[in-house]
Design an enzyme around this catalytic site. Structure first.
Site, PDB file in Angstrom:
ATOM      1  N   ASP A  60     -10.676  75.577 -46.989  1.00 32.41           N
ATOM      2  CA  ASP A  60     -11.818  76.266 -46.379  1.00 32.41           C
ATOM      3  C   ASP A  60     -12.826  76.626 -47.467  1.00 32.41           C
ATOM      4  OD1 ASP A  60     -13.436  77.316 -44.409  1.00 32.41           O
ATOM      5  OD2 ASP A  60     -12.404  79.242 -44.322  1.00 32.41           O
ATOM      6  N   HIS A  92      -7.182  85.516 -47.757  1.00 36.47           N
ATOM      7  CA  HIS A  92      -7.195  85.353 -46.308  1.00 36.47           C
ATOM      8  C   HIS A  92      -5.867  85.767 -45.665  1.00 36.47           C
ATOM      9  CE1 HIS A  92     -10.805  82.944 -47.074  1.00 36.47           C
ATOM     10  NE2 HIS A  92     -11.068  83.040 -45.787  1.00 36.47           N
ATOM     11  N   ILE A 128     -15.517  87.939 -45.341  1.00 39.66           N
ATOM     12  CA  ILE A 128     -15.051  86.808 -46.132  1.00 39.66           C
ATOM     13  C   ILE A 128     -15.775  85.548 -45.665  1.00 39.66           C
ATOM     14  CG2 ILE A 128     -13.066  85.384 -46.763  1.00 39.66           C
ATOM     15  CD1 ILE A 128     -11.309  87.822 -46.335  1.00 39.66           C
ATOM     16  N   HIS A 143     -11.851  80.811 -34.445  1.00 38.77           N
ATOM     17  CA  HIS A 143     -12.968  81.734 -34.257  1.00 38.77           C
ATOM     18  C   HIS A 143     -13.010  82.131 -32.786  1.00 38.77           C
ATOM     19  CE1 HIS A 143     -14.934  81.708 -38.207  1.00 38.77           C
ATOM     20  NE2 HIS A 143     -14.481  80.461 -38.297  1.00 38.77           N
ATOM     21  N   GLY A 199     -15.332  81.973 -46.273  1.00 45.42           N
ATOM     22  CA  GLY A 199     -14.596  80.836 -46.809  1.00 45.42           C
ATOM     23  C   GLY A 199     -13.909  81.214 -48.103  1.00 45.42           C
ATOM     24  N   ARG A 255       1.362  94.008 -26.618  1.00 46.57           N
ATOM     25  CA  ARG A 255       1.198  93.782 -25.175  1.00 46.57           C
ATOM     26  C   ARG A 255       0.352  92.551 -24.861  1.00 46.57           C
ATOM     27  NH1 ARG A 255       1.394  99.448 -25.229  1.00 46.57           N
ATOM     28  NH2 ARG A 255      -0.874  99.640 -25.562  1.00 46.57           N
ATOM     29  N   ALA A 292     -10.309  85.219 -38.364  1.00 38.33           N
ATOM     30  CA  ALA A 292     -11.375  85.116 -37.366  1.00 38.33           C
ATOM     31  C   ALA A 292     -10.794  84.808 -35.985  1.00 38.33           C
ATOM     32  CB  ALA A 292     -12.400  84.057 -37.755  1.00 38.33           C
ATOM     33  N   ALA A 306     -18.120  83.943 -41.008  1.00 36.42           N
ATOM     34  CA  ALA A 306     -19.321  83.578 -41.774  1.00 36.42           C
ATOM     35  C   ALA A 306     -20.181  82.569 -41.008  1.00 36.42           C
ATOM     36  CB  ALA A 306     -18.934  83.037 -43.139  1.00 36.42           C
ATOM     37  N   HIS A 307     -20.364  82.815 -39.723  1.00 37.09           N
ATOM     38  CA  HIS A 307     -21.238  81.990 -38.884  1.00 37.09           C
ATOM     39  C   HIS A 307     -22.316  82.890 -38.300  1.00 37.09           C
ATOM     40  CE1 HIS A 307     -18.635  78.303 -38.674  1.00 37.09           C
ATOM     41  NE2 HIS A 307     -17.749  79.207 -39.071  1.00 37.09           N
TER      42      HIS A 307
END
Length: 377
Positions: free
Chosen positions: A265, A243, A299, A187, A301, A219, A212, A132-133
């Site tokens: 969050d 989450h 999502i 993130h 937060g 692997r 995120a 959500a950025h």
């Protein structure tokens, strides 16, 4: 002076009960097992735990930390009613000028002990895992820009989340650590090897582990397994049932025993009604307590408090109560370098939360003063 009796006290390394605690001014003066000689407040069979400490919170009660001091105090008050007596104010990605303005707005609240500091979650994040950025505002961590934001008001910024795979990411972690600012990895699309290098450089927190971030692969295990392996790292977990699957939460709590922190969050909808909100510059719709970006549906937060996180961790995910309490008290307090919050011990602040048999919050004390009368569902 106030003597409080409870069915049990959850201490940093044990649970005792029946037990008592004496408050003088804003501090805990003494405590012990057994029945007190005198008692001012008898909590019956209730459990007394320290005030909660939230390392990652964007707002609550309809207010966002990014919207100025008055809104920030509204968010703080909403979470305090649910037991969170110490909060970092998390800011989402924005322009550098806007973030500096927001830090300056919040700095007086840090100085006045209304906030424990500011957490910059962005703008130095991965565009692949932006969550959500706003991806248009994400950027590489230029040294002068990092120093400028952290130094805007000395001591205000306590934690910064960085995607270390961005150009200059590891150097940013070193610069933050050298300045006494908590460096967090999140993130991020960091590989397993790079995540280990980030911890070597100074990373000490995993921002909402699993969310995120590069997914675990057989692997290329990525940053998740690396951060779970490193004893220096405290891992944030969002215990809202959205989450993280309860089994993932339970497994992480075992693997990171003693160093996992439950975080809210939370955005503005925590402790408020469903509806339309903003997170930074992005539109968010909250439906049935789930926050998602509009458009896109990512999502955005959570809409929970730490009280709800505690209840979910214990009653749904099956985390042991003392471990779950530590994850919202002593463990995040340790990350902040604070021994005056997050624990029941002589000399610590008298920040107390009363839990009933189902771990619901019933009363809250902060700095020696009860915030409200008994809470009614």
């Amino acid at each position: 002076m106030t003597v409080v009796r409870a069915g049990r006290l959850v201490l940093p390394d044990s649970v005792i009960g029946p037990a008592w605690l004496r408050v003088e001014g804003d501090r805990i003066a003494d405590l012990g097992a057994g029945e007190p000689a005198t008692c001012d407040v008898d909590l019956g069979d209730a459990t007394l735990v320290p005030g909660f400490v939230d390392l990652h919170c964007h707002g609550g009660g309809g207010h966002s930390f990014s919207d100025g001091p008055e809104a920030a105090l509204g968010a703080v008050a909403a979470h305090r009613r649910s037991g969170t007596t110490t909060s970092l104010a998390s800011l989402v990605t924005d322009t550098l000028g806007t973030l500096e303005h927001q830090v300056r707005d919040l700095a007086p609240l840090v100085a006045d002990d209304e906030l424990a500091g500011v957490h910059l979650e962005g703008p130095w994040l991965s565009s692949i895992h932006c969550g959500a950025h706003d991806p248009a505002l994400l950027r590489d961590p230029d040294p002068d820009e990092v120093d400028g934001l952290v130094s805007a008001v000395p001591g205000a910024v306590r934690m910064v989340t960085v995607a270390v795979e961005r150009q200059g990411g590891l150097d940013a972690v070193r610069r933050l650590a050298d300045r006494g600012v908590i460096a967090a990895l999140g993130h991020s699309d960091a590989t397993y090897a790079l995540a280990h290098a980030a911890v070597d450089a100074g990373v000490r927190v995993a921002t909402h582990l699993y969310n995120a971030a590069r997914a675990v692969h057989h692997r290329e295990p990525g940053l998740v397994l690396a951060l779970l392996e490193r004893e220096e790292v405290t891992v944030e977990l969002i215990a809202d049932g959205i989450h993280l699957h309860p089994a993932v939460l339970r497994d992480a709590a075992v693997r990171a025993s003693g160093r996992f922190a439950l975080v809210s969050d939370a955005m503005a909808a925590a402790g408020a009604a469903d509806g339309s909100y903003r997170l930074g510059g992005l539109q968010v719709a909250v439906v049935d307590g789930v926050a998602r970006l509009v458009p896109g549906g990512a999502i955005a937060g959570s809409a929970i408090t730490l009280a709800q996180a505690l209840h979910h961790a214990v009653h749904v995910a099956g985390v042991d109560l003392p471990a779950a309490v530590a994850a919202i008290t002593s463990t995040p307090a340790r990350v902040l370098g604070r021994d005056d919050v997050g624990r029941l011990a002589p000399g610590a602040y008298a920040d107390l939360v009363v839990l009933d048999a189902s771990t619901r919050v019933r009363r809250v004390m902060r700095r020696g003063a009860w915030l409200d009368e008994e809470i009614d569902d």
